[in-house]
Design an enzyme around this catalytic site. Structure first.
Site, mmCIF file in Angstrom:
data_model
loop_
_atom_site.group_PDB
_atom_site.id
_atom_site.type_symbol
_atom_site.label_atom_id
_atom_site.label_comp_id
_atom_site.label_asym_id
_atom_site.label_seq_id
_atom_site.Cartn_x
_atom_site.Cartn_y
_atom_site.Cartn_z
ATOM 1 N N ARG A 37 -33.833 54.538 12.020
ATOM 2 C CA ARG A 37 -33.025 55.564 12.042
ATOM 3 C C ARG A 37 -32.090 55.312 11.595
ATOM 4 O O ARG A 37 -31.239 56.766 11.753
ATOM 5 C CB ARG A 37 -32.946 54.990 13.448
ATOM 6 C CG ARG A 37 -34.394 54.807 14.406
ATOM 7 C CD ARG A 37 -35.533 56.464 14.137
ATOM 8 N NE ARG A 37 -36.285 56.818 14.774
ATOM 9 C CZ ARG A 37 -37.196 55.395 14.846
ATOM 10 N NH1 ARG A 37 -37.516 54.949 13.966
ATOM 11 N NH2 ARG A 37 -37.897 55.580 15.039
ATOM 12 N N GLY A 62 -13.626 41.875 26.322
ATOM 13 C CA GLY A 62 -14.173 43.538 26.914
ATOM 14 C C GLY A 62 -14.679 44.263 26.014
ATOM 15 O O GLY A 62 -15.936 45.298 25.776
ATOM 16 N N ASP A 74 -12.268 33.607 19.018
ATOM 17 C CA ASP A 74 -11.543 33.784 21.013
ATOM 18 C C ASP A 74 -11.329 32.109 20.861
ATOM 19 O O ASP A 74 -12.354 31.224 20.518
ATOM 20 C CB ASP A 74 -12.161 34.404 21.601
ATOM 21 C CG ASP A 74 -11.247 35.168 22.975
ATOM 22 O OD1 ASP A 74 -11.115 33.821 23.020
ATOM 23 O OD2 ASP A 74 -11.538 36.156 23.077
ATOM 24 N N LYS A 83 -15.953 31.199 24.610
ATOM 25 C CA LYS A 83 -16.033 32.622 24.662
ATOM 26 C C LYS A 83 -17.169 33.210 23.061
ATOM 27 O O LYS A 83 -18.199 33.660 22.663
ATOM 28 C CB LYS A 83 -15.378 33.788 24.754
ATOM 29 C CG LYS A 83 -15.001 34.089 26.477
ATOM 30 C CD LYS A 83 -13.820 35.002 26.764
ATOM 31 C CE LYS A 83 -13.359 35.127 27.681
ATOM 32 N NZ LYS A 83 -12.450 36.238 27.913
ATOM 33 N N ASP A 143 -5.649 41.834 23.111
ATOM 34 C CA ASP A 143 -4.945 42.182 24.789
ATOM 35 C C ASP A 143 -4.223 42.408 24.826
ATOM 36 O O ASP A 143 -3.459 42.518 25.756
ATOM 37 C CB ASP A 143 -5.713 42.131 26.099
ATOM 38 C CG ASP A 143 -6.038 40.507 26.662
ATOM 39 O OD1 ASP A 143 -5.024 40.242 25.948
ATOM 40 O OD2 ASP A 143 -6.927 40.729 27.440
ATOM 41 N N CYS A 194 -5.641 43.306 31.765
ATOM 42 C CA CYS A 194 -6.382 43.451 32.321
ATOM 43 C C CYS A 194 -6.640 42.143 34.048
ATOM 44 O O CYS A 194 -6.537 42.728 34.860
ATOM 45 C CB CYS A 194 -7.839 43.331 31.348
ATOM 46 S SG CYS A 194 -8.043 44.676 30.870
#
Length: 251
Positions: A11, A38, A59, A83, A127, A187
């Site tokens: 595709r 996230g 991470d 993570k 972040d 966050c």
């Protein structure tokens, strides 16, 4: 390219802007994703599905229950696991043909410089400014394109910094390090609506795929998204000659 790859990526290959040449570039590419939360989860999953040959996921954090509301590559069974390793497992479940390198550490110093220099594109999915500033400096030093994303509450932003282009700005031109205070929102303190990180993370993946394959043109300026109204805004961004990182006095 093998027959199975022609089918898997058919595709994308059908797109004249990508074609077989662009897909081969993706398969030969190495992308560094810093942050497996996230933003890093959707970004890495889409990069894997699209066929980026080598993904390096970095991470130093572990999966917590509060992450599962938005960090879609992690599940209940991954709680307390690193993570980077959890994300690597999800990536390989989507596309086992890739090379995936999980770095359960916070990249800094020489290790950061080496990984950035080895990458074709870097995705900053962290972040905190304390992480973003050294990542930007390493990308400027290596001449590696940087795709920066951020998401908080209902607001997201994205910018691409490609210092291979003449007069291109860097992250330091947008956020001068000496003009920011010690406080910054995350966050954990301010909250974030779940799909917002998916929107921005997918945007980061799209820009990385374009940079590698040669399809279209990379995003210019700063894009901000208001999740409460569904509105995007785009602002121009010029190189700051006095930038502490890429300015003429510091080049």
């Amino acid at each position: 390219m093998q027959d199975s790859q022609l089918l898997r990526y058919s595709r994308q290959i059908l797109l004249p802007q990508v074609d077989i040449v662009g897909q081969q570039r993706l398969l030969a590419a190495r992308v560094l994703v810093i942050g497996a939360g996230g933003l890093g989860c959707p970004a890495a999953l889409y990069l894997a599905a699209a066929g980026v040959g080598t993904l390096v996921l970095a991470d130093d954090d572990h999966v917590e229950l509060s992450n599962l509301q938005r960090q879609i590559a992690h599940g209940d069974a991954d709680i307390d696991q690193p993570k980077a390793q959890s994300l690597a497992s999800s990536v390989l479940a989507i596309n086992p043909e890739l090379e995936v390198i999980a770095l359960n550490e916070r990249l800094q110093g020489e290790a950061l410089a080496e990984q950035v220099a080895a990458a074709d594109v870097v995705l900053d999915c962290t972040d905190r400014f304390s992480s973003r500033f050294p990542i930007n400096a390493a990308c400027v030093a290596a001449g590696t394109p940087l795709v920066s994303g951020a998401a908080i509450r209902f607001s997201g932003q994205l910018a691409v910094f490609d210092r291979r282009l003449p007069d291109a700005p860097c992250y330091g031109c947008l956020y001068p390090p000496d003009e920011l205070g010690d406080e910054e929102m995350t966050c954990a303190e301010s909250g974030v609506i779940a799909p917002l990180v998916g929107i921005i993370g997918a945007f980061q993946a799209l820009e990385a795929l374009k940079l590698i394959s040669g399809a279209g043109s990379a995003h210019r300026g700063l894009a901000t998204f208001d999740g409460l109204t569904g509105e995007w805004r785009r602002m121009g961004l010029k190189r700051d000659p006095g930038c502490q990182v890429c300015g003429t006095a510091h080049s």
